[in-house]
Structure formats: structure tokens, C-alpha cells
Design an enzyme around this catalytic site. Structure first.
Site, short mmCIF file in Angstrom:
data_model
loop_
_atom_site.label_atom_id
_atom_site.label_comp_id
_atom_site.label_asym_id
_atom_site.label_seq_id
_atom_site.Cartn_x
_atom_site.Cartn_y
_atom_site.Cartn_z
N THR D 16 0.81 -1.23 0.00
CA THR D 16 0.00 0.00 0.00
C THR D 16 0.84 1.27 0.00
OG1 THR D 16 -0.14 -0.09 2.41
CG2 THR D 16 -1.97 -1.08 1.16
N VAL D 19 6.38 2.86 -2.37
CA VAL D 19 7.27 1.91 -3.04
C VAL D 19 6.48 0.67 -3.45
CG1 VAL D 19 9.31 0.44 -2.80
CG2 VAL D 19 9.32 2.75 -1.84
N SER D 44 -4.92 -2.81 7.30
CA SER D 44 -5.46 -2.95 5.95
C SER D 44 -5.83 -4.38 5.60
CB SER D 44 -4.44 -2.45 4.92
OG SER D 44 -4.10 -1.11 5.17
N CYS D 148 18.18 4.98 -2.66
CA CYS D 148 17.81 5.65 -3.92
C CYS D 148 18.90 6.59 -4.44
CB CYS D 148 16.50 6.40 -3.74
SG CYS D 148 16.45 7.51 -2.33
N GLN D 175 17.38 16.18 -3.57
CA GLN D 175 16.53 15.01 -3.69
C GLN D 175 15.05 15.35 -3.78
OE1 GLN D 175 19.62 12.59 -0.79
NE2 GLN D 175 17.65 11.64 -1.18
N HIS D 241 16.39 12.30 -8.26
CA HIS D 241 17.43 12.79 -7.36
C HIS D 241 18.63 13.26 -8.18
CE1 HIS D 241 15.11 11.41 -4.11
NE2 HIS D 241 15.83 10.42 -3.64
#
Lengths: 352, 352, 352, 352
Positions: D16, D19, D44, D148, D175, D241
Site C-alpha cells: 500500500t 514503493v 489494511s 535511492c 533530492q 534525485h
């Protein structure tokens, strides 16, 4: 989709501007048209396209096209079909010159939109208006698409005009900066800000839909009898014009479902019968989430050719109110112009 | 300006939130009030103010106030006058508790705004409504200021209601993110975007002005008889709510000057007669530039207490349309609440 | 603060641009200087100032100044002291002309900054360099302030150069759009974006600090012997240039406190001894919060004249790293130029 | 590209979150993997995926997947291969549980990245490190992708480490907000602002590349011997980024071309030999325009899997400096994790 033995050669007038670049991007791999010539103003003439401007589109510029030499915008350099992304300061005369020289001009510029013999087309809305072309005085043809805010609005209004009739429309827009071209809006004016004025925009929104929704009678269009009031704002969004719309209907309904169903039905038969490469699988989409549509989330639906609707509510003053969004440089400009050209090809107004 | 032998000691409920911080900022060097106690929710109680929150105001937090210990929001910790910037999830009961304990509560929260015996005040607009306070059932007093979008709108409407009468008002707002508090709107949702929905906002805009412009008769307010339709949008602006307004008047005028003059006259006699520290030298200002008002340029006029107007035009549907701007956390929230308190002091509803 | 029997009359060259407007804003109620003439390029000459440009400053333009007629930038129209916010395309010659005509030119333009006989001044850093003025060849005087990014950086470096000596400095900037003037950066280029290039900026950051921190010996400045590497980025911030700085010191210290104390001591004796209207009460401030400084929160500290520092950490490559912020159009431009003029008045380089 | 008789069934843990949603988007029409189960936190569990979250990806959520019921993140509900987009507050234990139960876990979470027996993989950079999997103590497998910011940086460093050797790297990042998840960064903190701090980020950038560029010797990785210094900033960009990088090389070169050629050669043989669906046709691209790369223009190159480089210059302190850009949620997160899984399938670490 219909097929051609050979793609139709086309030119692009005003190719270095933002609308021109969008034409280049969208026509670079088009199944029916092939870019053969690019035109620009005198200061760029003779330069390679890739060097004469800074490319600002998301898709990389094709090498082949970057190496086109830029021509002045005069007929001798172009194939018989041209797309015009010219600035309105020069579009009027140049487009007329091409039409007089027997060219077919598919224009995104405002100059000829309200000319009596020039069709102002949104294919799903008023494709029959193309017949105005038979009445143009020059040997060529000029076809226009509406202003970027008008296309989304009028497309949303069309099924309601058909099924209920519309009396009054109140529109407040929240428009993206790409609508102003490049460099367009200064960062000074838009970061942490709203500009409640866009030159000439309110007038266009109050006038163009009447022609588009009007009835073609012989060589003239009888404007659709409704009144529109528009207020326009520029907001810090890159792409995607929103509008808050309120309207009153001639035939009343108290059911939101009636309105939504009219929107859902719209365009379906057109899509079933015609197969045009740029025609989206849904012309209108109604989103149920109470905070939709939003520019960032919905502008790209169906490659930017779908108009998104949401938040239909009863209006305490008029009858209904809702929110709409369309991608201003695709559905609202170059994408619509190309769809117009595809329709003209299908209808025989452009010939192989 | 009137003078006190000693400043009135005040407390702030909900001091750690954004509205609470704005109260702290604006009251830190106030000529009539002195902060003596700060209240917060349980999780912050007992901490130093400066450590319990991240200060987000432009003016640095005063060291003395940073060292206040936070109290729970119960009457025993507070002086007799409290400002409430409480979240609406708790404001209702807490404010009632303070009023029952004979406190004067000046609230920015929505909970009691529409209570029959609670005045909903904009000093320049309806100061006479303060007399409702004589009819409150508890020993204390609760006074509220309107919603952040309503204050600017209703202030602009008041002189038109007085001089022409108003039938209908259509409002589309473009609201700043600071209106949603902290953390409020996610950057995910607002960068390069517009959100066409703000929970509960349209309802407030459609209801609160009717009470504010209404007539106080004995212990009740007779709502002003007009209809409002509102659509609300969140835009990527830090401070300053804009609104595009269209309206129809009872007594028609075809002269923009009549409207503008009504705005210009408004508040002048109030300003001449009353001398309140937070009262701006102009309550309304009309800007002639066709692209004004703008949040970044005009929200700070007169310390954020002036409502800016512009772009008055005839509306093809209703009679007139215009654009307005007010600073949502100053004129639209804490600044207005403080102005209410100053008025109450002057009128004897708060005593030295 | 020292007092004058009469304010010094001054002119502003390039008054319509963004830097010029900032000069007008900051000098409008200045205790020592009074604006007497405004200069602009030919296309604006003869117009009223208020009509020749769009005013973009936060404080409203004073009516009196709006009614100044704009002069061409030639000496006969101006009092003997002029501030120059001229564009670098014309500043070089115009400033020289004024100096030859015995004027005192306080310039924010880059053109003469690196001239051998022109002092490049930050009052708290190198006020002794004003003595270079005694060696200028023309009858007048030209004084400059550094580039907007250089002022903050060099001010932060000065106490470290004094107390430890500096060998190497690595700087990456995140610069506000107001640094590019108006219209400057297109909204197209900065919304949802970063531009990792600012023309000429890296060169200035790598050169100007060496002159400013250098030693005045007779009629020449011996550059400070250190090496700087700069990379510059434009970000979607209105005002406030940030920089991420890493440096190596000649005299090592392993204690952050030593660095922070040097910053805290800096400027104090200058402030104690001199009383200049634009001198902030703190030239440097060190913020303890691990996410500070931030443009929106700290650019306005002490009317935009304080340089904010934070996040001092050991650097695995050089010795220390930190973050700095300064208001680019105030401390980084017009505010610093005015502070230079105040210093010159105090030191007798400008006479009553 | 290799073909499977049947797609590999996979699950997504933490489906959810932002990512997780990106995993869903990228795996929805993947040629090798098929989503069979989605996991979420307790609150959830049992809900339909389409109702348990607000979908924030650009591509519409497929109806079939919207109707998946959410499972708790325990092994019995999942096929043998799972992607983990779990929050780091819970990822550590959950991923270990799956590995102990013989699952293959392809994780984007930070928790196990620096575990001695867990490979930290960028396929084009260190595919040989997958052999660490043979040394994991549990029956299953955990593979991770780097942070990342680290993925783009380390990919750009790899060819330079190979051809020249690297001593020192200085990195300042700018970023995007999507890196902070949803709601993540408040609009309050990022509109008209920069935040010069991202929790834990500098540490990861200073450590992870040493492991990735390190040498696998038996069951251990010998870290690459270089030093990195990082400073991290959050800017008002949605995706992408950027980093300003300076570095010193062991084997010197004075020719920019040598560096650029190393970048251009990199990945080519990998791409020629392996055919993985998510492998971009260029892993690194060097852009000649002096103002490139830019997030808005280049983050989407090759579906967001290409790292863009530009502005290579000599650095007065270290040897060279340049700018890099990578799409933080695609190449920097979910896209890289999926590429890892494709590589594992090819290498036999995931079996049909």
C-alpha cells in the site's frame, strides 16, 4: 484503423515554439503523417532544427528531425499539408498565404478560429462542421482547433447540450504554465502565487463554444444560444488546465446519474465507427473520487487525449456544478489539431 | 488608541498548532494583551513550549515564551481570557468547559460558529452581533471568527449588501496550503498539482456569510436572504486565499465605479471612530492592475489584515464578477480573532 | 547611530530592474540617504517610474517615488552619489563615465569587481579595502559588493580564515530564482525541476572570495591563498541562496565548538564600534536545529542582512562541512551595497 | 530475451505504500513475473487493495489487482518469491521470517543491506555479488538494492573505479520529495524552500557504495577503499534525485573524454550479453548541454532506468566534478529491485 499505401507528407509552421515542438513530438512516429519540412521565423531560417531551439519535450528529439534545415514560412518549401503552431502575431497572414496557394492548413492559432468560413473543430463534437470547408473562398483549406481551455469545456458540454440543452455556463479556470509557451510565465510570477488574469482567454472561453456547439446551416454556423461567464487564473502547474464549471439546463434533471450517463455515452459510437490513431478510447471519463480530477494524476490519461470530469454536485444558483481537466498542450492544442487532420483524411478533405 | 493601566493577561489553547503559533506570534508584543499561559494536548503537557513543537512562523519565537511550560487545556491553568486555536476534534467541549467556568473564549475553531447564541464576528462587518453575548446560557462567553475563506468574502460582500442588496453569490476559491495546518497537505499532492476539494469548506462558505450579514433581533440572528454556491481548490501557494466571485445585486447598477466606491467607503468611519491595534488602515483595497490581486504581492498589505480586490467586470450571467484575496492565517484566522478581542475590550465585553 | 544635518541625496541607476527596485524599496525611508533621481534605459526615459515598470517588491511603492521621471543614465541628471543596479551588459561603461565625472558609484554589478583599483567590500569582512579608493585613477569613486552567493560564503569564511587559516573550500549552491532578475528563469524550467547551471556563477565564487579575504598592500590586494571549487544550481525558491560548504583548515581543530565560537564572535566588535543603519545585530547566526537553515524560515532574519549557518559536521574528505543561507537580493545585493555606502559615509569617503 | 513457459508468481510486501505501489505498477504487465498476493499492515488486512489505499501512480491501477484482498505479511499467504517495499520499522524481522521459511526476498528496504551475507546489488555493477547468496544461513534468500541516491551515484562511479581507481568522492544531493514516501514531506516545508537534511541519508551514501564496489572474496566482501563525504538536501521536485559530485582518481587523466568514454563504454557488454526486460538500452548517458541533466527533462529516459550525467569539469580541489540524475522511485527503488529479480532468474537464483 485505415491504412495508407504511403504516409502523407506534412510540414510544421512555427516548429521551434512549444506548440511546434509538441507537433514534432506527436508526429515523429505517426502512422499516417510524415514530417517533411519545418518552418520558423527568419532568425532561425537555415539553421538545423536541433540547434535552433532548446528541445523541451519529454520524449527525446529524433536525430533525423534534429537535422532538418529550417525554412521560412512560405509555401514553396512545404508539402501540401501543414500544421501551424505559429504565434498569433504572424499566424493570420501566413496561414492565409498558404491557403491561397492551395495548401491545407491545420492550425492551432487563434487568428482564423472565428472566421465565418473556417471550421472550429473537435472531432467528437462537431465533425459535420468540416463541410464549411466547401465554402472557403481560397483554393486551399484552413481548419482550426479551439483554445486550450475551450476544448475540454466544450467537449464536456456537448452531451449535455444534446440531451438537456444548456442555458448558462459559469467557468473559473486554473491553468497550467505550459499554456503560455516558452519562456512564458516568469518563475517570479508563479512560484508561491496565482495570477488571476490571462490575456484574451476569458473572451475566447465566452465565444468559441457557441460556434463549436452551433448548427451548420449551408455556409454558415448558427451559434448555440447560451451564455458563458469565464474567469481565468494561472497556477503553478506544468501541464493540465482545470475548470470549475456551473451550469443551468433547459430540461431539468435532479439526478446526477443522468448527467454522468450522458457523459459516459458520449463519444462511444464515434469511437466505434471511426478508427483514428489519436482518438482516445474514452473522450470523457468521470472519476468518482471526491478529490479528482487532478492535473498530476489525470492529465496523461489515454496519452493526454481524454477529458477528466469529477465532483458533480447540485449548484445552489444554477443547476449543476463540476470540475474538469484536460491536458492543455495535447488535447488542448497539438493533439487535437492532429486528430482534426486524421478526421480530414478519413473524410476525404485530405487526399493521399 | 485607548490605553490600559495594565495589559490583559491571556492564554492560548492549542498553542502548538499552526494557528496557535500564529496567535503566539501576533500576541508576543501586543499592546493590550499579554500571554500568560499556553495549553496543548496531553502528549505535550509539562514540556517547554520551545521544545514541544517546531516553530514555523517567520518572526523568531521570543525566548521568554519558549520557556513557558505547557498546560492541559483545563480552566485552572489559565487567565480569564483565552484564545482558542484548538483542533475542531476537541475544540467543542473544551471551549464549552471554559465558558461554563466563566471564561471569555475567543475562538478560531469552527465548532461553535453556527450555535444560535454565539456571535460570528468580523469587527468592521457586524460588531453589533456581539450583543448576542448577553444571551449566552453559561457564565462565560464564546466569540468566534469565521472560516478563513469566509472572512475575506463576507467583508467584500458587506458594503454591497448594504448599498445594493445581494441575491446570489458564486465563489470559486484557490486556497493556500497553510489553511490545512501542519503537516496538512502532502508535498506529493500539491507540487505541480491542484486539489479540487477541501473537506467541509464549501458548506462553510455557503452558510457562514448568511449569519454574519444577518440581522440581530433580540436573542437571534435572522440570516441574510441570499444564496451562495462555492467550489474550493487547494493550490501550491503558501499563504493567501483567493476567490473568483460572481454576484447578482437587488438594486442594479451598470457602473463599476459604484461598486468600487462602495468598497472604498467601507470601513472608513469604523476606522475613524475606533482605534484598535490590529485594525488595518484600509479594510478593503481595490487594485487597478488587471492582473491583481496576487497572493505573493498583496497578502501582507497592512500586516495581512487588508482584503484585496481587483478585476471587477460585468458578468454575462449574474451582474458583476471580481477577484479577492486575503491572508488566510492572519485576516482569515488569528489576526481576526485578536481584532475581535480588541473590539470586545473596547465594548466592555472584556474588562480590565 | 550618527546623524546628519541633512540626508545625502542619491540616485539609482538601473532603477526599473529587480535590483534597482530593491534599491528603491530599501532607500525609500533610509535615515541617511534620500532618493533624488532614478535612471533607466532609453526606452523608459521620460516616463514616470510607477508606469515604466511593474513593481515587484513586497512593500508598496511610495507615491512620491512613483512620480519620479526616469532619466537616461548620464551624469548631468544625478546627484553626486549613485547606486548602480545596472545590467552587466551596460554597467561597465556607464559606471566608468560617472566615476570620471567625479561621482561616487556604489555598484552591485559585476563589471568592475575584479578591477585592480576597485574595492570589493563586505563591511564586516574587509572595510580596510576601502583605502584602495585613494588609488583610483579617475576623480570619482567606484565601490562594489560581491556576487550574491559570494557575500554569504565569504562572510562565513572570514572568521575561520582569521582564526584557523583556510586551504580549500568546496561549495555547492542551491540558488533562488530572484537572483536571475525579471523575467529571469522561466516557470517552464523551474517548476518540478532543478537547473544545474548558472552562467558565470561558478567562476565568480571561485575568484571573488580570494580578493575579499586578501591583504591590502599599498595600491594592490594580495589574494588570499586558498582554492575554491564551486557547482551552482537553480532551485524553485523565491529568495535565499543556500550553499553546502566543505573546507580544510590550516590549523586543525577537532571541536565543532571552536568553529561555532569563531562565528559567534565575528562581527561583534564591529557592531559595537560602528553604528550603521543597515548593519544587522548579528552578521552570522548559527542554528542548532539539524534541519536548519532553510530559505523560507531564515532568509528574513534581521531584515535579510544576517547570514545563517547550520549543520556543522566533520567532513570525511576535508575537515568540516556546513550549510549556509543568505538573502540574495538583500544581504547578497542591494542591502549590502547600501551598507557599503553607510560605511563610506562613516569613513569619510562620502561627504555631507 | 529469455522466455518462460509460465510467469513466476510473486508477492509484494508493503503493497500500500508508495514503493509498494510502484512495485505493483511496474509488475502489472511484467513478462516474467505475475503478481499473486499483496501484503500490508494489520489495519489494511482483509480489505480490497483498491480500497485500502489511494493509488498515486501515473498508470491507472488494473482492476484485477484492485480486487486483490490484502494479506498480513506472513509467509503462508505468499508465493515463494516476494518483493519487499516494507517500511524499515518492520522490514527487518518480516524479511528474516520469510527467508527462514525458504522464500526469496527481493528487498528495497534498508534493514539488511549492510548484513555481511546479504548482497547489495546493482546488476550492471556487481552481479557477481549474488554469489553471496550461497552463504546465507537461512534456507531462503534475501537480496537488496541500494538506497535511492546510492544507486545512481555508484553506477556512475563503477566505470571510473574500474578504469582509474577512485580515492575520494564528495557528493551533495538535491533530492525529490517522492523519496520520503506518502505523506512524507509536508507542503509547508517544501514550497518555496529547501530542507538541508534527510535523516540517515548521508550515512548511507558514505557507506553503501564501498560494499557495492567491493570485492567478493569467498563469503565476504572486501569494501572498496575510498572515502565519501555526503550532504543531502530535499528540494521541491516530485521525482528525480540529482547529485553534484567531485572526485579524485588514483590514475590521473587530464582529458574529460577519457572519463566520458569510460561512462559510454559502461554497461554495453552487459547489455549485449544479457537480455533482461528492465535493463535500459543505456545504463549511463552523458548529456552535452551545459545545463543538463535536469529532473523534469531526463528522469524518464529509458523508462526511468537510465542514469544521466552532465557538466563534467575539472575540479580545483579534487580531480573532476560532474552532475548526475536518476529516477529515485524507478532506478533508485522498485525498478532496480525488479531488475535484480530478473538477474536472479537468469542466473538461476530464482527457479521456474
Amino acid at each position: 484503423m485505415f491504412h495508407l499505401s504511403k504516409k502523407i507528407p506534412v510540414g510544421i509552421l512555427g516548429a521551434t515554439g512549444v506548440v511546434g515542438q509538441k507537433f514534432v513530438e506527436l508526429l515523429s512516429n505517426h502512422p499516417l503523417f510524415e514530417i517533411k519540412a519545418l518552418g520558423a521565423s527568419e532568425k532561425s531560417t537555415g539553421k538545423f532544427y536541433g540547434e535552433a531551439m532548446t528541445w523541451r519535450m519529454a520524449a527525446p528529439l529524433e536525430t533525423k528531425i534534429a537535422q532538418f534545415k529550417l525554412h521560412p514560412c512560405t509555401p514553396e518549401h512545404f508539402p501540401k499539408v501543414v500544421f501551424s503552431g505559429l504565434d498569433s502575431s504572424v499566424a493570420g497572414d501566413i496561414e492565409t498565404n498558404f491557403a491561397k496557394a492551395s495548401f491545407t492548413v491545420i492550425s492551432n492559432s487563434k487568428n482564423h478560429r472565428m472566421d465565418e468560413d473556417v471550421p472550429l473543430i473537435i472531432p467528437e463534437v462537431n465533425s459535420d462542421h468540416l463541410n464549411l470547408l466547401n465554402h472557403q473562398s481560397h483554393k486551399g483549406r484552413i481548419v482550426t482547433n479551439p483554445n486550450c481551455s475551450v476544448i475540454g469545456l466544450t467537449t464536456a458540454l456537448k452531451p449535455l447540450a444534446q440531451e438537456f440543452g444548456i442555458d448558462k455556463v459559469h467557468v473559473v479556470t486554473l491553468q497550467a504554465v505550459s499554456g503560455a509557451g516558452y519562456p512564458g510565465v516568469s518563475s517570479f510570477d508563479i512560484l508561491d502565487n496565482v495570477i488571476p488574469f490571462i490575456s484574451g482567454e476569458e473572451e475566447k472561453i465566452e465565444q468559441e463554444p457557441l460556434k463549436i456547439l452551433g448548427e451548420l446551416k449551408g455556409a454558415a454556423i448558427k451559434p448555440y444560444p447560451m451564455q458563458i461567464s469565464a474567469q481565468c487564473n494561472r497556477v503553478a502547474v506544468m501541464d493540465g488546465h482545470m475548470a470549475c464549471v456551473s451550469l443551468s439546463l433547459q430540461k431539468k434533471t435532479s439526478e446526477a446519474k443522468d448527467i454522468i450517463d450522458a457523459w459516459k455515452r458520449f463519444g462511444v459510437s464515434f469511437q466505434n465507427n471511426l478508427s483514428l490513431p489519436s482518438l482516445p478510447k474514452e473522450t470523457l471519463i468521470y472519476l468518482e473520487d471526491r478529490a479528482h480530477p487532478q492535473p498530476k494524476l489525470h492529465r496523461h490519461l489515454n496519452n493526454g487525449m481524454t477529458v477528466s470530469l469529477g465532483r458533480l454536485q447540485k449548484c445552489p444558483l444554477l443547476d449543476w456544478k463540476f470540475v474538469l481537466l484536460s491536458h492543455n498542450t495535447i488535447r488542448g492544442a497539438a493533439g487535437s489539431a492532429i486528430l482534426n487532420a486524421e478526421l480530414m483524411l478519413l473524410k476525404g478533405f485530405i487526399k493521399e
